[in-house]
Design a protein around this motif. Structure first.
Motif, short mmCIF file in Angstrom:
data_model
loop_
_atom_site.label_atom_id
_atom_site.label_comp_id
_atom_site.label_asym_id
_atom_site.label_seq_id
_atom_site.Cartn_x
_atom_site.Cartn_y
_atom_site.Cartn_z
N VAL A 14 32.96 36.94 40.24
CA VAL A 14 33.62 36.73 39.02
C VAL A 14 32.46 36.54 38.03
O VAL A 14 32.56 36.83 36.60
CB VAL A 14 34.69 35.51 38.96
N ALA A 15 31.45 35.67 38.52
CA ALA A 15 30.34 35.47 37.61
C ALA A 15 29.80 36.64 37.00
O ALA A 15 29.11 36.90 35.97
CB ALA A 15 29.30 34.51 38.24
N GLN A 16 29.81 37.79 37.81
CA GLN A 16 29.21 38.86 37.63
C GLN A 16 29.99 39.66 36.50
O GLN A 16 29.62 40.32 35.53
CB GLN A 16 28.80 39.92 38.57
N ASP A 17 31.32 39.82 36.66
CA ASP A 17 31.95 40.49 35.81
C ASP A 17 33.44 39.62 35.72
O ASP A 17 34.31 39.70 36.77
CB ASP A 17 32.33 41.80 36.44
N PHE A 18 33.85 39.01 34.73
CA PHE A 18 34.93 38.19 34.43
C PHE A 18 36.10 38.93 34.73
O PHE A 18 37.25 38.19 34.86
CB PHE A 18 34.72 37.20 33.37
N ARG A 19 36.33 40.30 34.42
CA ARG A 19 37.40 41.12 34.46
C ARG A 19 37.93 40.97 35.84
O ARG A 19 39.07 41.59 36.10
CB ARG A 19 37.09 42.48 33.98
N THR A 20 37.14 40.50 36.88
CA THR A 20 37.59 40.69 38.20
C THR A 20 38.59 39.46 38.55
O THR A 20 39.35 39.41 39.41
CB THR A 20 36.53 40.81 39.25
N ALA A 21 38.69 38.39 37.76
CA ALA A 21 39.25 37.13 37.85
C ALA A 21 40.90 37.49 38.05
O ALA A 21 41.42 37.10 38.81
CB ALA A 21 39.02 36.27 36.77
N PRO A 22 41.40 38.31 37.12
CA PRO A 22 42.75 38.64 37.42
C PRO A 22 43.23 39.31 38.54
O PRO A 22 44.40 39.26 39.20
CB PRO A 22 43.25 39.54 36.04
N VAL A 23 42.34 39.92 39.22
CA VAL A 23 42.57 40.82 40.61
C VAL A 23 42.64 39.68 41.76
O VAL A 23 43.68 39.77 42.51
CB VAL A 23 41.32 41.62 40.77
N PHE A 24 41.78 38.66 41.56
CA PHE A 24 41.81 37.73 42.52
C PHE A 24 42.96 36.76 42.36
O PHE A 24 43.60 36.44 43.38
CB PHE A 24 40.56 36.71 42.51
N GLU A 25 43.46 36.60 41.22
CA GLU A 25 44.67 35.88 41.09
C GLU A 25 45.85 36.66 41.41
O GLU A 25 46.74 36.06 42.07
CB GLU A 25 44.88 35.80 39.38
N LYS A 26 45.87 37.75 41.51
CA LYS A 26 47.01 38.71 41.68
C LYS A 26 47.16 38.61 43.31
O LYS A 26 48.18 38.69 43.85
CB LYS A 26 46.67 40.15 41.40
N TYR A 27 45.92 38.48 43.77
CA TYR A 27 45.93 38.45 45.26
C TYR A 27 45.98 37.04 45.90
O TYR A 27 45.87 36.76 47.10
CB TYR A 27 44.67 39.03 45.91
N GLY A 28 46.15 36.03 44.84
CA GLY A 28 46.41 34.73 45.41
C GLY A 28 45.19 34.11 45.92
O GLY A 28 45.31 33.14 46.71
N LEU A 29 44.16 34.33 45.28
CA LEU A 29 42.71 34.06 45.90
C LEU A 29 42.17 33.14 44.88
O LEU A 29 41.96 33.68 43.80
CB LEU A 29 41.83 34.98 46.41
N ASP A 30 41.79 31.96 44.93
CA ASP A 30 41.27 31.01 44.11
C ASP A 30 39.90 31.24 43.75
O ASP A 30 38.74 31.13 44.41
CB ASP A 30 41.26 29.59 44.68
N PHE A 31 39.50 31.73 42.45
CA PHE A 31 38.18 32.04 42.07
C PHE A 31 37.28 30.83 41.29
O PHE A 31 36.14 30.98 41.09
CB PHE A 31 38.17 33.20 40.83
#
Length: 240
Positions: A14-31
């Protein structure tokens, strides 16, 4: 180009690319608070298919949407941004949310007793976050700025009032974990901020505002835990 492997921590990705944050949220993973876990271990613990997650993350890289590279920012600029954006947001939203929760607890609390617990949890969050932000604004962030100035001016010696910057950072991360857990309870009690059949317009506004507050808190904690804090520790080591 974003590097991506299941051995990386969620926070690194997520630090490399903040656009990945919603993907982790969708899968229920805490970023944010859980950002120090590797993708593989987080998926194993949550029963998520790691290959499906990696495919979804790689899709983000193929999209031509703009990405703010917070990781490239100077850390004094990042501290300023957190203070002026996220701290200000928290300070503005707390009185509004307290008023909404007070109102719907009074009106709907007999049929939805979970609202009373949600209100109590948020009141605790409001008090702790206010104290937390003051410590950052009066102690930690000024020291971060002082370290940046020392680095730029090649000062021979930097006075460290708390032994090492890792001491206040450890305290801030512990408090982040506590607020992350508090909001997990709020989300669970509210059925993920769902509006019940008998909910009024204020009920909906309160749930939407709580969800937005949690989303902002995730970004806020991520910027500190996964970017600002590690860089502050590295800068101190470089100076001493």
């Amino acid at each position: 180009m974003m590097t991506l492997s299941k051995e990386q921590t969620i926070g690194e990705v997520v630090a490399q690319d903040f656009r990945t944050a919603p993907v982790f949220e969708k899968y229920g993973l805490d970023f944010c608070c859980g950002g120090n876990q590797s993708i593989e271990s987080a998926c194993d613990a949550s029963g998520v298919d790691v290959e499906s997650l990696l495919t979804a993350l790689k899709q983000i890289e193929r999209e031509n949407k703009s990405n703010i590279d917070y990781n490239a920012w100077p850390i004094d600029l990042l501290a300023d941004y957190i203070e002026k954006t996220h701290h200000r947001y928290v300070s503005q939203q707390i009185p509004l949310l307290k008023a909404y929760l007070e109102k719907i607890s009074n009106v709907h609390g007999d049929r939805h007793p979970e609202l009373l617990e949600i209100k109590e949890l948020f009141d605790g969050c409001a008090e702790e976050l206010t104290s937390h932000m003051q410590k950052e604004e009066k102690v930690l962030f000024p020291f971060v700025r002082k370290m940046v100035s020392a680095k730029q001016s090649a000062e021979a010696e930097l006075a460290i009032p708390f032994g090492t910057v890792q001491n206040p950072i450890s305290m801030m991360m512990h408090e982040h974990d506590a607020e992350g857990e508090r909001f997990r309870k709020i989300a669970q009690l509210s059925n993920q901020y769902a509006l019940p059949a008998d909910g009024c317009s204020t009920y909906k506004v309160a749930m939407d505002a709580l969800k937005a507050f949690e989303n902002d808190l995730h970004i806020h904690i991520h910027l500190e835990n996964n970017i600002l804090f590690p860089k502050a520790i590295a800068l101190e080591e470089d100076l001493v």
